[in-house]
Design a protein around this motif. Structure first.
Motif, short mmCIF file in Angstrom:
data_model
loop_
_atom_site.label_atom_id
_atom_site.label_comp_id
_atom_site.label_asym_id
_atom_site.label_seq_id
_atom_site.Cartn_x
_atom_site.Cartn_y
_atom_site.Cartn_z
N GLU A 24 0.81 -1.23 0.00
CA GLU A 24 0.00 0.00 0.00
C GLU A 24 0.84 1.28 0.00
N SER A 25 2.10 1.20 -0.45
CA SER A 25 2.95 2.40 -0.44
C SER A 25 3.12 3.01 -1.83
N PHE A 26 2.50 2.42 -2.86
CA PHE A 26 2.68 2.93 -4.22
C PHE A 26 1.88 4.20 -4.44
N ASP A 27 2.55 5.24 -4.87
CA ASP A 27 1.93 6.52 -5.23
C ASP A 27 2.50 6.87 -6.60
N HIS A 28 1.67 6.83 -7.63
CA HIS A 28 2.19 7.00 -8.99
C HIS A 28 2.89 8.34 -9.19
N LYS A 29 2.39 9.39 -8.56
CA LYS A 29 3.03 10.71 -8.74
C LYS A 29 4.45 10.69 -8.18
N GLU A 61 -4.07 -2.60 -19.36
CA GLU A 61 -5.24 -3.09 -18.68
C GLU A 61 -4.92 -3.34 -17.21
N GLU A 62 -5.97 -3.62 -16.45
CA GLU A 62 -5.82 -3.81 -15.01
C GLU A 62 -4.79 -4.90 -14.67
N ALA A 81 -4.65 -4.95 -4.97
CA ALA A 81 -5.87 -4.62 -5.71
C ALA A 81 -6.26 -3.16 -5.49
N LYS A 82 -6.10 -2.69 -4.26
CA LYS A 82 -6.45 -1.31 -3.92
C LYS A 82 -5.54 -0.32 -4.67
N GLU A 83 -4.23 -0.60 -4.69
CA GLU A 83 -3.30 0.28 -5.40
C GLU A 83 -3.57 0.27 -6.91
N THR A 84 -3.86 -0.91 -7.43
CA THR A 84 -4.14 -1.03 -8.86
C THR A 84 -5.37 -0.22 -9.24
N LYS A 85 -6.43 -0.34 -8.43
CA LYS A 85 -7.68 0.42 -8.68
C LYS A 85 -7.42 1.92 -8.61
N ALA A 86 -6.62 2.35 -7.63
CA ALA A 86 -6.32 3.78 -7.49
C ALA A 86 -5.57 4.29 -8.72
N LEU A 87 -4.62 3.50 -9.21
CA LEU A 87 -3.86 3.88 -10.39
C LEU A 87 -4.77 3.91 -11.62
N LEU A 88 -5.61 2.92 -11.75
CA LEU A 88 -6.55 2.87 -12.88
C LEU A 88 -7.48 4.09 -12.83
N ASN A 89 -8.01 4.38 -11.65
CA ASN A 89 -8.92 5.53 -11.51
C ASN A 89 -8.22 6.84 -11.83
#
Length: 111
Positions: A24-29, A61-62, A81-89
């Motif tokens: 849960e530490s991934f932040d794309h920015k 894709e996801e 899954a939570k990080e992936t969804k946040a990145l997708l959103n």
């Protein structure tokens, strides 16, 4: 097929992926800035997109998004899954459930 180290410095990739090692530490920015992608040209962003688009569909894709860190370096972890969804959103501007090349460029530009 080019590799990430054709575009980005291996040390920067390693540092950025290492900073995301905890769950849960991934932040794309933060990640795009740390790995040096933010300072590159749009053409280089498109090269990175093509590396991340493993099936060459023209979209990330996801299933590919959760492997984004592995796209930068083989020892990167899978995103939750939570990080992936946040990145997708964050990247999916047209709501089609995947990130196209223009959406990826916009995502990096916002970082």
């Amino acid at each position: 097929m080019s590799s990430m180290t054709d575009v980005l410095a291996a040390a920067d990739i390693s540092k950025a992926v290492g900073a995301c090692a905890a769950a849960e530490s991934f932040d794309h920015k933060k990640f795009f800035q740390m790995c040096g992608l933010k300072g590159k040209s749009k053409d280089e962003w498109k090269k990175v997109f093509q590396i991340l688009d493993q099936d060459a569909s023209g979209f990330i894709e996801e299933e590919e998004l959760c492997l984004i860190l592995k796209g930068f370096t083989p020892d990167g972890r899978k995103l939750s899954a939570k990080e992936t969804k946040a990145l997708l959103n964050a990247g999916d501007k047209d709501g089609d459930g995947k990130i196209g090349i223009d959406e990826f460029v916009a995502l990096v530009a916002e970082s």
